[in-house]
Scaffold this active site. Structure first.
Site, PDB file in Angstrom:
ATOM      1  N   ASP A  62       9.709 -11.783  16.974  1.00 61.42           N
ATOM      2  CA  ASP A  62       8.811 -11.035  15.753  1.00 61.42           C
ATOM      3  C   ASP A  62       9.791 -10.142  14.713  1.00 61.42           C
ATOM      4  O   ASP A  62       9.301  -9.094  14.503  1.00 61.42           O
ATOM      5  CB  ASP A  62       7.784 -10.332  16.663  1.00 61.42           C
ATOM      6  CG  ASP A  62       6.676 -10.052  15.591  1.00 61.42           C
ATOM      7  OD1 ASP A  62       6.492 -10.765  14.674  1.00 61.42           O
ATOM      8  OD2 ASP A  62       5.876  -9.015  15.603  1.00 61.42           O
TER       9      ASP A  62
ATOM     10  N   ASP B 238       3.547 -15.152  14.281  1.00 60.65           N
ATOM     11  CA  ASP B 238       3.131 -15.362  12.786  1.00 60.65           C
ATOM     12  C   ASP B 238       3.903 -16.769  12.499  1.00 60.65           C
ATOM     13  O   ASP B 238       4.230 -16.926  11.395  1.00 60.65           O
ATOM     14  CB  ASP B 238       4.030 -14.233  11.971  1.00 60.65           C
ATOM     15  CG  ASP B 238       3.469 -13.027  12.129  1.00 60.65           C
ATOM     16  OD1 ASP B 238       2.476 -12.888  12.483  1.00 60.65           O
ATOM     17  OD2 ASP B 238       4.272 -11.973  11.977  1.00 60.65           O
TER      18      ASP B 238
ATOM     19  N   PHE C  80       1.345  -4.852  14.073  1.00 59.65           N
ATOM     20  CA  PHE C  80       0.391  -5.843  13.124  1.00 59.65           C
ATOM     21  C   PHE C  80       0.153  -6.943  14.052  1.00 59.65           C
ATOM     22  O   PHE C  80       0.136  -8.146  13.987  1.00 59.65           O
ATOM     23  CB  PHE C  80       1.350  -6.556  11.936  1.00 59.65           C
ATOM     24  CG  PHE C  80       1.981  -5.524  11.010  1.00 59.65           C
ATOM     25  CD1 PHE C  80       1.266  -4.870  10.349  1.00 59.65           C
ATOM     26  CD2 PHE C  80       3.133  -4.793  11.520  1.00 59.65           C
ATOM     27  CE1 PHE C  80       1.652  -3.878   9.391  1.00 59.65           C
ATOM     28  CE2 PHE C  80       3.670  -3.980  10.509  1.00 59.65           C
ATOM     29  CZ  PHE C  80       2.952  -3.551   9.406  1.00 59.65           C
TER      30      PHE C  80
ATOM     31  N   HIS D 218      11.154 -12.254   8.811  1.00 62.30           N
ATOM     32  CA  HIS D 218      10.864 -13.370   8.452  1.00 62.30           C
ATOM     33  C   HIS D 218      11.191 -14.114   7.020  1.00 62.30           C
ATOM     34  O   HIS D 218      10.676 -15.140   6.651  1.00 62.30           O
ATOM     35  CB  HIS D 218       9.052 -13.199   8.180  1.00 62.30           C
ATOM     36  CG  HIS D 218       8.271 -12.680   9.390  1.00 62.30           C
ATOM     37  ND1 HIS D 218       8.912 -12.371  10.526  1.00 62.30           N
ATOM     38  CD2 HIS D 218       6.850 -12.641   9.598  1.00 62.30           C
ATOM     39  CE1 HIS D 218       7.801 -12.351  11.310  1.00 62.30           C
ATOM     40  NE2 HIS D 218       6.650 -12.604  10.862  1.00 62.30           N
TER      41      HIS D 218
ATOM     42  N   SER E 297       3.585  -4.059  20.092  1.00 67.60           N
ATOM     43  CA  SER E 297       3.705  -5.113  20.787  1.00 67.60           C
ATOM     44  C   SER E 297       4.377  -4.817  22.033  1.00 67.60           C
ATOM     45  O   SER E 297       4.084  -5.345  23.212  1.00 67.60           O
ATOM     46  CB  SER E 297       4.403  -6.265  19.960  1.00 67.60           C
ATOM     47  OG  SER E 297       5.562  -5.894  19.463  1.00 67.60           O
TER      48      SER E 297
ATOM     49  N   GLY F 112      13.073  -1.437   9.086  1.00 68.73           N
ATOM     50  CA  GLY F 112      12.031  -2.426   8.442  1.00 68.73           C
ATOM     51  C   GLY F 112      12.571  -3.559   7.778  1.00 68.73           C
ATOM     52  O   GLY F 112      13.623  -3.723   7.458  1.00 68.73           O
TER      53      GLY F 112
ATOM     54  N   GLY G  27      12.384  -7.512  17.054  1.00 66.32           N
ATOM     55  CA  GLY G  27      11.462  -6.780  16.258  1.00 66.32           C
ATOM     56  C   GLY G  27      10.332  -6.059  17.006  1.00 66.32           C
ATOM     57  O   GLY G  27       9.319  -6.483  17.148  1.00 66.32           O
TER      58      GLY G  27
END
Length: 222
Positions: free
Chosen positions: A144, A173, A23, A147, A55, A78, A49
């Site tokens: 990352d 984010d 993402f 969240h 990334s 996850g 993450g």
């Protein structure tokens, strides 16, 4: 390597990063690559993450240029949004044996295909647990992970104390408007700035890059 170095991310690694599951928008990934290239030297960057390694390719590509090391921390089960019934769930990543999401094999394949295994160290575990064992300086920290407020707060409080003076805190984010995304990353970003220990020097999309003004390694951050 100086900030004036304009070495670009190798095209073959950029292509692999674009193709990898994940993402991270390309412009934000390239900003992350630049931050690592210009600030890592031969030191250590920590990624919280990694998911399937998208990334991590941007990070690892820069570490290969500088001779540094990326330590990436993920339990590979996850985050909440990756679970069944949620928007970002990918059923192909479910382990048929356990019935749980397991992104570790996909991550390893991504990093092996990019030939970055000499520059990326994968630590499988929960961020807070690994942070409780960490005792070394970090030149760049990329948050990352989960969240939720609890997860984001644990990532910041567990890892930011180890960022060296002049080092970089990158938070992904970060959305000011709740309609654009979750607010937990925005809250730790604001906490870092409001503490007076960090100052923002760049923004690219939802990625915020901050520099640590001063540091006493290992002491709790405000």
């Amino acid at each position: 390597m100086s900030a004036s170095d304009v070495t670009a991310m190798p095209a073959e690694l950029l292509a692999l990063a674009v193709a990898a599951p994940g993402f991270m928008p390309v412009d934000e990934g390239l900003a992350l690559f630049d931050a690592v290239r210009d600030n890592l030297g031969g030191g250590v960057a920590v990624e919280i993450g990694s998911y399937c390694g998208k990334s991590t390719i941007f990070l690892g590509a820069a570490a290969r240029l500088t001779g540094g090391t990326i330590v990436t921390v993920d339990h590979h089960r996850g985050s909440e949004e990756h679970q069944p019934g949620w928007e970002y769930h990918d059923p192909s990543l479910v382990d048929p044996g356990s019935g749980q999401l397991d992104t570790l094999s996909a991550f390893r394949r991504t990093i092996a295909d990019a030939r970055l295994e000499d520059h990326v160290v994968a630590v499988v575990g929960r961020s807070a647990t690994v942070a409780s064992l960490w005792r070394g300086p970090v030149n760049l920290l990329f948050i990352d992970g989960g969240h939720t407020d609890d997860a984001a707060r644990a990532d910041y409080e567990g890892w930011a104390p180890w960022i060296v003076a002049g080092g970089v805190l990158a938070v992904h984010d970060v959305f000011e408007d709740p309609r654009d995304g979750g607010q937990a990353p925005h809250r730790i970003f604001r906490r870092a700035v409001d503490s007076g220990e960090f100052e923002q020097y760049q923004q690219k999309g939802s990625l915020r890059l901050l520099r640590r003004i001063s540091a006493r390694l290992g002491e709790p951050v405000r």
